[in-house]
Write a protein that holds these residues in place. Sequence first.
Motif: not given
Length: 487
Positions: A349-358, A374-391
């Motif tokens: 919703x904040x502008x990220x693109x899903x390249x696989x999965x999701x 974006x840096x303000x996204x919650x997933x970019x700020x702390x530890x998200x414990x699961x199969x998601x990675x940011x490139x």
Amino acid sequence: MAPGERIGHFIGGEWVTSESGRSYRKRSPWSGEVLAEVAAGDGEDARRAIVAAHEAFEGWAGALPWRRQQIFLCAADILERRRDEVLGALAVETGCGRVFGEVQVGFALKLLRQAAQLGYRPAGELLPSDVEGTRAAAVRRPVGVVGAIAPWNASLTLAGRAVVGPLALGNTVVLKPSEESPYTGGALWAEILQEAGLPAGTFNVVTHAPGEAGAVGDAMLASPLVKRINFTGSTPTGRRLAEKAGTYLKRVVLQLSGQNPLIVAADADVGYAVDAAAYGAFVHQGQVCMCARRVYVERPLAEEFTTRFAAKVATLPTGDPSDPATVVGPVINEWALALLERRVNEAVELGARVLAGGVPAPPCYPATVLADVPDEAEIAQGETFGPVVIVEAVDSAEEAVARANASDLGLAASIITGDTRRGLRLASTLEVGIVHVNDQPVNDEPQMPFGGVRDSGWGRFGLGFAAEEFCELRWVTVRDQDREFPF
């Protein structure tokens, strides 16, 4: 681990129920079936275990080195014999696939066999004194009762790491496993160590129902018989534990969250970098504290790497953890699945693109690659414990280091480059406790100084460093002759 088992506390060498008589049902994260009725412990159960450990301490601390060695070597043989059974239990209880299950068993075997020699290591050193006729020494002695709090995500490994080092040094232990892994993270270790001949009361296990860990942890903190606590888990929980421990002046070892960067330099081998990143991000469906959470790629390589990485990730098999072909099994529970879905959706919703999965496939969440987060996204700020990675593409590896160091977390990192000297220079500037050059970040060995910096914790696990955490250092002197005093 067969459905329908009953798991009690292990206190003073006996399997017992909770004082309250309460229990809870542990379910499989994959099938949802009830695996066991588990004792729902509280502070009173913890206090019983602490007393049992205290009463066993002097006998165990005085045990001869050969006896301790014999027990740990025997325990390793028992675990080796039960390997297939343990792998099956890890799969049904925590959703752990074959690959990571073998990693856990391999670590535990090395841990036990290396711990077997700790009794023969020097317990101190002679020190020069400026006082004539005085001989001085620094002598290490086990502290007494150690409280161990272990998580579910690498249940066999992390429970073993929490207890074996302290035990091998002559301490006694009370272990609180996660409610998600009462067997592979608790009762199994009790079975193995008891069969190996560990004296009654030396090792104790207290389980608890979901949401009720606090009573057991508070009893460990409040008891003057518990001299040390080690904890592996999230930073918020570790911070609360440390704050409480401070009121009792109780030392703690904390291994907490990580948002671990994997940096791909422009001179890296793309195929190797893709394979390393896929393993480092998605082993055990990303539920490892060391997993890569962000992949930074120098811009000349970014497009090729990202395309090939997303293509590989999209093909990773998802499903039953008991199937040897499965790479991404179920996440640990419905709450974890919902959190992953919420954070990925917010990023999009904040502008990220899903390249696989999701797209969630309950009880699994597929391996997912995000870009333009974006840096303000919650997933970019702390530890998200699961199969998601940011490139993320960066202009230089130095920029990647700066981006990584902007995080409050500092557990592990890795750098992939064709120039190892440059890799080492970059490694020296990363503010983390662990750095691997030309590897991914998910690595552990029993003898290594495992731990993070900043909000990823303090202290170090590792048999080579356990004495610093779980022994008291005494200054002892002896006079060769009477001393003259000025008055």
